[in-house]
Scaffold this motif. Structure first.
Motif, PDB file in Angstrom:
ATOM      1  N   PHE A   1     -54.181   1.893  -0.044  1.00 43.58           N
ATOM      2  CA  PHE A   1     -55.024   2.584   0.817  1.00 43.58           C
ATOM      3  C   PHE A   1     -54.139   3.381   2.020  1.00 43.58           C
ATOM      4  O   PHE A   1     -53.697   2.479   2.695  1.00 43.58           O
ATOM      5  CB  PHE A   1     -56.262   1.931   1.391  1.00 43.58           C
ATOM      6  N   THR A   2     -54.770   4.494   2.495  1.00 37.93           N
ATOM      7  CA  THR A   2     -54.301   4.903   3.807  1.00 37.93           C
ATOM      8  C   THR A   2     -55.186   4.099   4.902  1.00 37.93           C
ATOM      9  O   THR A   2     -56.467   3.985   4.257  1.00 37.93           O
ATOM     10  CB  THR A   2     -54.272   6.524   3.926  1.00 37.93           C
ATOM     11  N   VAL A   3     -55.091   4.306   6.013  1.00 38.11           N
ATOM     12  CA  VAL A   3     -55.908   3.801   7.173  1.00 38.11           C
ATOM     13  C   VAL A   3     -57.282   4.858   6.902  1.00 38.11           C
ATOM     14  O   VAL A   3     -58.319   4.207   6.998  1.00 38.11           O
ATOM     15  CB  VAL A   3     -55.487   4.058   8.564  1.00 38.11           C
ATOM     16  N   ALA A   4     -57.298   5.981   6.793  1.00 38.29           N
ATOM     17  CA  ALA A   4     -58.390   6.977   6.715  1.00 38.29           C
ATOM     18  C   ALA A   4     -59.417   6.496   5.447  1.00 38.29           C
ATOM     19  O   ALA A   4     -60.410   6.446   5.484  1.00 38.29           O
ATOM     20  CB  ALA A   4     -58.005   8.372   6.839  1.00 38.29           C
ATOM     21  N   GLU A   5     -58.650   6.222   4.259  1.00 40.66           N
ATOM     22  CA  GLU A   5     -59.283   5.830   3.066  1.00 40.66           C
ATOM     23  C   GLU A   5     -59.822   4.511   3.327  1.00 40.66           C
ATOM     24  O   GLU A   5     -61.268   4.485   2.873  1.00 40.66           O
ATOM     25  CB  GLU A   5     -58.249   5.930   1.885  1.00 40.66           C
ATOM     26  N   LEU A   6     -59.334   3.594   3.814  1.00 37.81           N
ATOM     27  CA  LEU A   6     -59.989   2.199   4.252  1.00 37.81           C
ATOM     28  C   LEU A   6     -61.096   2.511   5.186  1.00 37.81           C
ATOM     29  O   LEU A   6     -62.171   1.867   4.834  1.00 37.81           O
ATOM     30  CB  LEU A   6     -58.951   1.373   4.599  1.00 37.81           C
ATOM     31  N   ALA A   7     -61.003   3.386   6.111  1.00 37.42           N
ATOM     32  CA  ALA A   7     -62.018   3.747   7.080  1.00 37.42           C
ATOM     33  C   ALA A   7     -63.187   4.186   6.343  1.00 37.42           C
ATOM     34  O   ALA A   7     -64.406   3.715   6.597  1.00 37.42           O
ATOM     35  CB  ALA A   7     -61.642   4.320   8.339  1.00 37.42           C
ATOM     36  N   GLY A   8     -63.096   5.303   5.507  1.00 40.11           N
ATOM     37  CA  GLY A   8     -63.911   5.850   4.870  1.00 40.11           C
ATOM     38  C   GLY A   8     -64.870   4.908   3.775  1.00 40.11           C
ATOM     39  O   GLY A   8     -65.961   4.994   3.698  1.00 40.11           O
ATOM     40  N   ARG A   9     -64.076   4.209   3.180  1.00 38.57           N
ATOM     41  CA  ARG A   9     -64.760   3.005   2.284  1.00 38.57           C
ATOM     42  C   ARG A   9     -65.687   2.125   3.136  1.00 38.57           C
ATOM     43  O   ARG A   9     -66.702   1.799   2.746  1.00 38.57           O
ATOM     44  CB  ARG A   9     -63.660   1.991   1.505  1.00 38.57           C
ATOM     45  N   ILE A  10     -65.018   1.827   4.271  1.00 40.26           N
ATOM     46  CA  ILE A  10     -65.938   0.889   5.190  1.00 40.26           C
ATOM     47  C   ILE A  10     -67.165   1.634   5.443  1.00 40.26           C
ATOM     48  O   ILE A  10     -68.339   1.159   5.645  1.00 40.26           O
ATOM     49  CB  ILE A  10     -65.177   0.352   6.256  1.00 40.26           C
ATOM     50  N   GLU A  11     -66.907   2.840   5.941  1.00 38.73           N
ATOM     51  CA  GLU A  11     -68.164   3.587   6.635  1.00 38.73           C
ATOM     52  C   GLU A  11     -69.038   3.948   5.528  1.00 38.73           C
ATOM     53  O   GLU A  11     -70.359   3.818   5.855  1.00 38.73           O
ATOM     54  CB  GLU A  11     -67.569   4.871   7.071  1.00 38.73           C
TER      55      GLU A  11
END
Length: 87
Positions: free
Chosen positions: A58-68
Motif C-alpha cells: 500500500f501507498t500512504v494515500a491508498e491506505l488513507a483511502g481504505r480507512i476513509e
C-alpha cells in the motif's frame, strides 16, 4: 491522512518521508513488528481491519483511502488491494 501520519510518526517514520506516493514496505521500510503495530493501531483508532500482509504494498494515500472508505461506509474490513470491504 493526518491521523495516519501521526501513527506512522509514532512508529518512527520521519515526517519528510510520509508522502502520499510512498509505499509502506518498499519506501518507508516498515518491519514486521511495525506492520503489526500499524494494523493494531488502525483497528483501535478507526475500527477497521487492514491486511497489510497482502502482496500489494500500500501507498500512504491508498491506505488513507481504505480507512476513509471503511469509516464512511461503516464497514470494518479494509482488506488487501483486490478485496472488497466486508461488514
Amino acid at each position: 491522512m493526518g491521523e495516519l501520519r501521526k501513527i506512522l510518526l509514532a512508529l518512527g517514520v520521519k515526517d519528510d518521508e510520509i508522502t502520499a506516493d510512498r509505499r509502506l514496505r518498499a519506501h518507508l521500510a516498515l518491519d514486521s513488528t511495525e506492520t503489526v503495530e500499524l494494523e493494531q493501531e488502525l483497528h483501535r483508532r478507526f475500527g477497521v481491519v487492514v491486511d497489510l500482509w497482502d502482496k500489494h504494498d500500500f501507498t500512504v494515500a491508498e491506505l488513507a483511502g481504505r480507512i476513509e472508505h471503511a469509516r464512511a461506509h461503516g464497514t470494518k474490513g479494509a482488506t488487501g488491494a483486490g478485496a472488497t470491504e466486508q461488514d
